[in-house]
Design a protein around this motif. Structure first.
Motif, PDB file in Angstrom:
ATOM      1  N   ILE A 140      -0.536  43.997  23.367  1.00  0.00           N
ATOM      2  CA  ILE A 140       0.193  45.022  24.128  1.00  0.00           C
ATOM      3  C   ILE A 140       0.696  44.445  25.444  1.00  0.00           C
ATOM      4  O   ILE A 140       1.848  44.673  25.850  1.00  0.00           O
ATOM      5  N   LEU A 141      -0.153  43.679  26.123  1.00  0.00           N
ATOM      6  CA  LEU A 141       0.224  43.083  27.404  1.00  0.00           C
ATOM      7  C   LEU A 141       1.434  42.178  27.265  1.00  0.00           C
ATOM      8  O   LEU A 141       2.387  42.265  28.049  1.00  0.00           O
ATOM      9  N   LEU A 142       1.412  41.294  26.267  1.00  0.00           N
ATOM     10  CA  LEU A 142       2.506  40.335  26.120  1.00  0.00           C
ATOM     11  C   LEU A 142       3.797  41.008  25.660  1.00  0.00           C
ATOM     12  O   LEU A 142       4.890  40.597  26.077  1.00  0.00           O
ATOM     13  N   ILE A 143       3.695  42.037  24.823  1.00  0.00           N
ATOM     14  CA  ILE A 143       4.898  42.774  24.429  1.00  0.00           C
ATOM     15  C   ILE A 143       5.489  43.487  25.642  1.00  0.00           C
ATOM     16  O   ILE A 143       6.712  43.504  25.850  1.00  0.00           O
ATOM     17  N   HIS A 144       4.617  44.057  26.487  1.00  0.00           N
ATOM     18  CA  HIS A 144       5.090  44.716  27.705  1.00  0.00           C
ATOM     19  C   HIS A 144       5.702  43.700  28.666  1.00  0.00           C
ATOM     20  O   HIS A 144       6.768  43.937  29.253  1.00  0.00           O
ATOM     21  N   ARG A 145       5.048  42.562  28.810  1.00  0.00           N
ATOM     22  CA  ARG A 145       5.572  41.523  29.708  1.00  0.00           C
ATOM     23  C   ARG A 145       6.907  40.994  29.188  1.00  0.00           C
ATOM     24  O   ARG A 145       7.822  40.720  29.965  1.00  0.00           O
ATOM     25  N   GLU A 146       7.005  40.856  27.882  1.00  0.00           N
ATOM     26  CA  GLU A 146       8.259  40.396  27.291  1.00  0.00           C
ATOM     27  C   GLU A 146       9.383  41.384  27.584  1.00  0.00           C
ATOM     28  O   GLU A 146      10.526  40.989  27.865  1.00  0.00           O
ATOM     29  N   ALA A 147       9.066  42.690  27.548  1.00  0.00           N
ATOM     30  CA  ALA A 147      10.076  43.701  27.847  1.00  0.00           C
ATOM     31  C   ALA A 147      10.509  43.606  29.317  1.00  0.00           C
ATOM     32  O   ALA A 147      11.696  43.781  29.637  1.00  0.00           O
ATOM     33  N   ARG A 148       9.537  43.337  30.209  1.00  0.00           N
ATOM     34  CA  ARG A 148       9.882  43.156  31.630  1.00  0.00           C
ATOM     35  C   ARG A 148      10.767  41.923  31.800  1.00  0.00           C
ATOM     36  O   ARG A 148      11.753  41.955  32.547  1.00  0.00           O
ATOM     37  N   ASP A 149      10.417  40.831  31.136  1.00  0.00           N
ATOM     38  CA  ASP A 149      11.250  39.617  31.183  1.00  0.00           C
ATOM     39  C   ASP A 149      12.662  39.916  30.694  1.00  0.00           C
ATOM     40  O   ASP A 149      13.650  39.456  31.278  1.00  0.00           O
ATOM     41  N   GLU A 150      12.728  40.677  29.610  1.00  0.00           N
ATOM     42  CA  GLU A 150      14.020  40.995  28.992  1.00  0.00           C
ATOM     43  C   GLU A 150      14.920  41.730  29.990  1.00  0.00           C
ATOM     44  O   GLU A 150      16.102  41.391  30.146  1.00  0.00           O
ATOM     45  N   ARG A 151      14.366  42.738  30.659  1.00  0.00           N
ATOM     46  CA  ARG A 151      15.167  43.512  31.623  1.00  0.00           C
ATOM     47  C   ARG A 151      15.660  42.636  32.767  1.00  0.00           C
ATOM     48  O   ARG A 151      16.818  42.710  33.177  1.00  0.00           O
ATOM     49  N   GLN A 152      14.776  41.797  33.287  1.00  0.00           N
ATOM     50  CA  GLN A 152      15.162  40.949  34.406  1.00  0.00           C
ATOM     51  C   GLN A 152      16.212  39.923  33.996  1.00  0.00           C
ATOM     52  O   GLN A 152      17.171  39.675  34.729  1.00  0.00           O
ATOM     53  N   CYS A 153      16.028  39.307  32.837  1.00  0.00           N
ATOM     54  CA  CYS A 153      16.989  38.290  32.388  1.00  0.00           C
ATOM     55  C   CYS A 153      18.346  38.911  32.069  1.00  0.00           C
ATOM     56  O   CYS A 153      19.393  38.311  32.337  1.00  0.00           O
ATOM     57  N   ARG A 154      18.336  40.115  31.515  1.00  0.00           N
ATOM     58  CA  ARG A 154      19.594  40.789  31.210  1.00  0.00           C
ATOM     59  C   ARG A 154      20.370  41.085  32.497  1.00  0.00           C
ATOM     60  O   ARG A 154      21.593  40.940  32.560  1.00  0.00           O
ATOM     61  N   THR A 155      19.620  41.493  33.533  1.00  0.00           N
ATOM     62  CA  THR A 155      20.254  41.764  34.823  1.00  0.00           C
ATOM     63  C   THR A 155      20.740  40.473  35.481  1.00  0.00           C
ATOM     64  O   THR A 155      21.830  40.426  36.062  1.00  0.00           O
TER      65      THR A 155
ATOM     66  N   ARG B  21      11.779  37.887  19.235  1.00  0.00           N
ATOM     67  CA  ARG B  21      11.199  37.826  20.571  1.00  0.00           C
ATOM     68  C   ARG B  21       9.918  36.996  20.618  1.00  0.00           C
ATOM     69  O   ARG B  21       9.786  36.114  21.458  1.00  0.00           O
ATOM     70  N   ILE B  22       8.966  37.311  19.741  1.00  0.00           N
ATOM     71  CA  ILE B  22       7.672  36.608  19.762  1.00  0.00           C
ATOM     72  C   ILE B  22       7.320  36.066  18.383  1.00  0.00           C
ATOM     73  O   ILE B  22       6.993  34.883  18.233  1.00  0.00           O
ATOM     74  N   PHE B  23       7.403  36.917  17.350  1.00  0.00           N
ATOM     75  CA  PHE B  23       6.996  36.543  15.999  1.00  0.00           C
ATOM     76  C   PHE B  23       8.232  36.243  15.158  1.00  0.00           C
ATOM     77  O   PHE B  23       9.067  37.138  14.944  1.00  0.00           O
ATOM     78  N   PRO B  24       8.400  35.016  14.671  1.00  0.00           N
ATOM     79  CA  PRO B  24       9.592  34.678  13.869  1.00  0.00           C
ATOM     80  C   PRO B  24       9.739  35.594  12.650  1.00  0.00           C
ATOM     81  O   PRO B  24       8.759  35.843  11.944  1.00  0.00           O
ATOM     82  N   TYR B  25      10.930  36.152  12.473  1.00  0.00           N
ATOM     83  CA  TYR B  25      11.297  36.997  11.327  1.00  0.00           C
ATOM     84  C   TYR B  25      10.543  38.338  11.298  1.00  0.00           C
ATOM     85  O   TYR B  25      10.642  39.065  10.325  1.00  0.00           O
ATOM     86  N   ILE B  26       9.795  38.638  12.346  1.00  0.00           N
ATOM     87  CA  ILE B  26       9.047  39.915  12.399  1.00  0.00           C
ATOM     88  C   ILE B  26       9.444  40.722  13.630  1.00  0.00           C
ATOM     89  O   ILE B  26       9.870  41.862  13.529  1.00  0.00           O
ATOM     90  N   TYR B  27       9.304  40.101  14.822  1.00  0.00           N
ATOM     91  CA  TYR B  27       9.591  40.827  16.069  1.00  0.00           C
ATOM     92  C   TYR B  27      10.176  39.877  17.093  1.00  0.00           C
ATOM     93  O   TYR B  27       9.597  38.839  17.362  1.00  0.00           O
TER      94      TYR B  27
END
Length: 422
Positions: free
Chosen positions: A385-400, A416-422
């Motif tokens: 959960i932590l890494l998925i949440h952190r990845e979402a934070r990274d995503e928002r910042q990088c998009r901006t 994002r993290i898991f090849p061919y899954i997520y």
């Protein structure tokens, strides 16, 4: 004046608060400390059932010995932090155009800590007593994180505008206390956030694990294979973090997040007392592990560590010197900021291959505890959960930050993290 206006402008647009906004900032400082005490209490119970309510708390939550140990531990590592050993590195450029300097000597501190543990062991110190002090130590650490957070919040009002973290400077006291108003609070040259990030809690995790191993020796004359593996795996992880300490200077915690309750509690209480749950669990609930099972788990940890280290090393090398032979031939995308995004190598596989390695290692740390209880798997669930949440934070910042270039990168690297899954 320009820097001040910039902070105000960016703060006024920080309406999209993280971690549930004001409600999250109010509830998390209450429920996370209770979660730590709950997990430790369940871990010590014969049933180790996370579904049993209410949990049976230890007969005492406070012990002056625990307070003295914690005080001495923090003082020891503050002393080691200030020793003139290792090199000094500069952080990234701040908004006022300056760079802060940081001592890179965390690995030295870990080595000295291990030597001190061996000395105490040779002198017959009852290191297994740490198991009895787990809950009082956690209580003291939680209290310390609260006191430190209040200090950080109050002192931030004397900090210049350019020294404030954009995300923690919203004007909402509860939210700013949680996120942290000041980006790099220092007493002289002593950086409080950087010190807490890698020293007392992270190295304390190793010491707690070793205390659990020694408690198992007291109870059963020798440590189990499961306990040995957990100690070795997690020692490797901490040693790796400190050996590559300089890399933390470019992480979100140092570059973006202010120093408030979120990081103070995480560094001082959450890490040492929830990341060591597997070792604490094995003290009361020993598990047998076959040679084949151990080999599979060692292999899983090895694969996870290889992915984690290789991907992080590739990223750090590219940031330091994109002309280096190991990264010069990798395909990149240019951005409007002048930086380039890797779209081949490890970072062409998924957007966060280091997180994939992290999660494989987390599973390897848990499997030695068997499948009879849910409790040891708390770490894997939480960490996912932590890494998925952190990845979402990274995503928002990088998009901006990168705009169209980031959209292009996401098109090239869809997972994002898991090849061919997520």
């Amino acid at each position: 004046m320009r820097n001040s206006q910039s902070v105000k402008h960016r703060s006024s647009h920080a309406t999209e608060k993280e971690f549930g906004g004001t409600l999250g900032a109010t509830c998390i400082p209450i429920f996370l400390p209770l979660t730590v005490l709950y997990l430790l209490s369940v871990c010590r119970s014969p049933e180790a059932s996370v579904l049993k309510w209410p949990p049976v708390l230890p007969s005492y939550l406070w012990d002056p010995t625990a307070f003295k140990l914690l005080l001495g531990w923090v003082a020891l590592h503050a002393f080691l932090y200030m020793l003139p050993v290792g090199k000094v590195s500069e952080g990234l450029v701040l908004r006022d155009g300056t760079r802060l300097k940081y001592p890179i000597n965390g690995f030295h501190a870990l080595c000295i800590t291990v030597l001190l543990l061996m000395l105490l062991l040779s002198l017959g110190a009852p290191l297994g007593y740490l198991f009895e002090l787990l809950v009082p130590l956690a209580v003291c650490s939680i209290g310390t994180s609260y006191l430190l957070s209040f200090y950080l919040y109050i002192r931030s009002f004397w900090a210049p505008n350019h020294a404030l973290a954009v995300g923690g400077n919203t004007g909402n006291p509860l939210y700013d206390f949680f996120m942290g108003r000041e980006l790099n609070p220092r007493i002289g040259n002593f950086d409080l956030k950087y010190f807490c990030e890698l020293r007392p809690g992270l190295i304390g995790w190793v010491v707690v694990n070793f205390g659990m191993l020694m408690k198992e020796v007291e109870l059963r004359d020798s440590p189990s294979l499961a306990m040995i593996l957990i100690n070795l795996f997690q020692l490797l992880y901490v040693a790796d973090a400190l050996w590559n300490e300089e890399a933390v200077l470019t992480t979100m915690d140092i570059v973006h997040d202010g120093f408030g309750f979120m990081l103070a509690f995480g560094d001082l209480a959450w890490v040492p007392f929830t990341y060591s749950l597997q070792a604490a669990f094995l003290v009361v609930h020993p598990q047998s592990l076959s040679a084949l099972g151990a080999a599979v788990i060692i292999g899983l940890n090895g694969v996870g560590y290889y992915i984690f280290r290789k991907s992080n090393s590739q990223k750090n090398q590219f940031r330091r010197d994109p002309t280096h032979p190991s990264v010069s031939k990798l395909e990149t995308i240019a951005t409007a900021t002048g930086k380039r995004l890797l779209v081949s190598g490890w970072w062409g596989l998924v957007r966060h291959p280091n997180y994939l390695g992290d999660l494989l290692m987390a599973l390897a740390w848990t499997l030695p505890c068997g499948f009879s209880h849910l409790l040891p798997y708390f770490y894997v669930v939480y960490f996912t959960i932590l890494l998925i949440h952190r990845e979402a934070r990274d995503e928002r910042q990088c998009r901006t930050k990168y705009g169209l270039a980031w959209e292009t990168y996401c098109g090239r690297v869809p997972y994002r993290i898991f090849p061919y899954i997520y």
